[in-house]
Scaffold this motif. Structure first.
Motif, mmCIF file in Angstrom:
data_model
loop_
_atom_site.group_PDB
_atom_site.id
_atom_site.type_symbol
_atom_site.label_atom_id
_atom_site.label_comp_id
_atom_site.label_asym_id
_atom_site.label_seq_id
_atom_site.Cartn_x
_atom_site.Cartn_y
_atom_site.Cartn_z
ATOM 1 N N TYR A 62 3.002 -1.839 1.024
ATOM 2 C CA TYR A 62 4.163 -1.083 0.553
ATOM 3 C C TYR A 62 5.122 -0.775 1.699
ATOM 4 O O TYR A 62 4.711 -0.434 2.807
ATOM 5 N N GLU A 111 7.092 -3.619 -2.523
ATOM 6 C CA GLU A 111 5.760 -4.176 -2.271
ATOM 7 C C GLU A 111 5.924 -5.547 -1.644
ATOM 8 O O GLU A 111 6.604 -6.420 -2.201
ATOM 9 N N PRO A 136 6.931 4.347 -8.570
ATOM 10 C CA PRO A 136 6.066 4.521 -7.389
ATOM 11 C C PRO A 136 4.974 5.564 -7.581
ATOM 12 O O PRO A 136 3.994 5.552 -6.844
#
Length: 461
Positions: free
Chosen positions: A251, A271, A283
């Motif tokens: 991430y 990502e 998220p």
């Protein structure tokens, strides 16, 4: 021929001095002054203009009364990347100069190349001083977006040659990767030096403002995490974006540090995949770990990043210290604020934490500054010390004061709505947030609290 002159520049902050100094008067750093050759001239022509254009043809600017200035709403250019649009404040503003920095290998070039390839109706010029055309083509094939792209690639470091190609191509967007590799013939110093970075940025700034062409600049960072080069670089640009994340995790976080055209506290999450960077639309789901059994020391906080509500997981571990001095370690949370919360627990409520090690972690690699997670931090600390798991379907939103009171936080409706959308059963908030709050329109149980004593009795009875 202009007369050459030597000047000393601080490599940390860009302070200029006529002679060498041991300590910089501006940033107080030692042994940071380096001599650079600067060429002073009275009739310099900005290199972004054609050399055939006479300098006398420029229209001189005149002062105007602000009420007589005609203002028109700028039509922002929306990209297919919704996360990028959010961080910029709604899209790309014509004539804006955007600086993006981050750790080596974090994905800055990938993000910029995706931007250049992702808008087929817009002509984009991607200028690289670090990679060859074949390397950029290889990365574009991996991103699988090069077939329909209207993107031109230029591998050049001289600003004079770059502006000649800009006049030929006439792009709608220009991407520079990176500013530390460019050099201007106006300055007789090495690329990446303070004077070169400042002069190249100034030329790009003049080009962007007078042609209304948005320019994106990739910048290197120093070992302490700040943008490499003079501090004036961040003042000159319109927007400063920070690309953060751990290279060992997938991430990435795009954060706006400065933004003249929108909020400076927005955040976008990506990502990293084999085919490039993928937007993370929700998220909160990735920030919360999925567990089969409840574990002590874990609490869920309802926080805001800019205007975006997020549910994050706060992990705490309290154990007996094996040494004389207990450790206080936090990742993603201010260590001084953690010490303050521990002092409140010990002074006001008698929890003996002075002889115990305390470790705090914000899951997902986030760096949190919202004081509304104080309540979740307190709940996770006591849960770990007492070894009592917290209910997995409750969340917390409240700031803790020095006397142990729970203070109100802003935008509580957004936090409650996000918690309800993710399926939480209850949320603990300050009772001072309930004024004017219609609790009946929510399907989640709202638990108002006045002090930490109410929290302890409700959770640990």
């Amino acid at each position: 021929m202009a007369k050459a002159k030597s000047t000393y520049f601080c490599q940390q902050c860009g302070y200029e001095s006529a002679k060498w100094l041991g300590q910089c008067p501006s940033c107080k750093q030692w042994n940071t002054f380096v001599e650079e050759v600067v060429e002073k001239g009275s009739s310099k022509v900005p290199e972004w203009r054609s050399t055939s254009t006479p300098t006398t043809s420029r229209r001189s600017n005149k002062a105007a009364i602000i009420n007589e200035i005609v203002y028109q709403d700028e039509q922002r250019l929306a990209t297919p990347d919704t996360e990028f649009n959010r961080v910029l404040g709604g899209g790309i503003v014509p004539g804006s100069l955007v600086l993006i920095g981050g750790e080596p290998g974090i994905g800055k070039s990938t993000l910029m190349l995706q931007l250049a390839l992702g808008i087929p109706k817009v002509k984009t010029l991607y200028i690289s001083g670090e990679e060859s055309e074949q390397q950029i083509k290889m990365r574009a094939e991996r991103l699988s977006q090069s077939s329909k792209a209207n993107c031109y690639i230029l591998t050049e470091t001289s600003t004079q040659q770059i502006f000649k190609q800009i006049e030929t191509v006439q792009p709608d967007i220009v991407v520079i990767d990176s500013i530390q590799t460019l050099h201007s013939s106006q300055i007789e110093s090495a690329p990446g030096s303070v004077s070169q970075v400042r002069e190249c940025t100034a030329e790009l700034l003049r080009f962007a403002k007078e042609t209304s062409t948005p320019v994106f600049i990739v910048g290197h960072i120093t070992k302490d995490g700040s943008i490499a080069g003079p501090k004036v670089l961040e003042h000159m640009v319109d927007t400063v974006l920070q690309f953060e994340g751990d290279r060992n995790h997938v991430y990435r976080i795009l954060r706006a540090v400065k933004n003249r055209f929108g909020s400076s506290s927005e955040l976008g999450i990506y990502e990293m995949q084999g085919s490039g960077l993928r937007e993370v639309s929700n998220p909160s789901e990735i920030m919360i770990s999925q567990r089969d059994e409840p574990v002590s020391g874990v609490a869920i906080a309802a926080m805001l990043e800019g205007v975006r509500p997020l549910m994050i997981e706060v992990q705490a571990l309290v154990s007996n210290s094996a040494f004389g001095t207990p450790q206080r370690t936090s990742t993603g949370f201010d260590t001084k604020r953690l010490s303050m919360l521990l002092a409140v627990l010990e002074k006001r409520f008698g929890f003996r934490l002075s002889a115990q090690d305390v470790f705090l972690n914000i899951a997902g690699g986030l760096r949190v500054e919202d004081p509304a997670i104080d309540l979740a931090v307190i709940a996770a600390l006591i849960s770990s010390q007492q070894d009592i798991p917290l209910p997995s379907q409750v969340t917390f939103a409240g700031e803790v004061g020095l006397s142990g009171e729970i203070r109100a936080v802003n935008r509580i409706e957004q936090r409650i709505t996000e918690a309800e959308k993710l399926g939480f059963d209850g949320i603990f908030i300050s009772k001072y947030n309930t004024k004017g709050l219609d609790a009946k329109k929510y399907d989640i149980a709202i638990r108002p609290l006045a002090t930490l004593e109410n929290l302890f009795s409700a959770l640990f009875g």
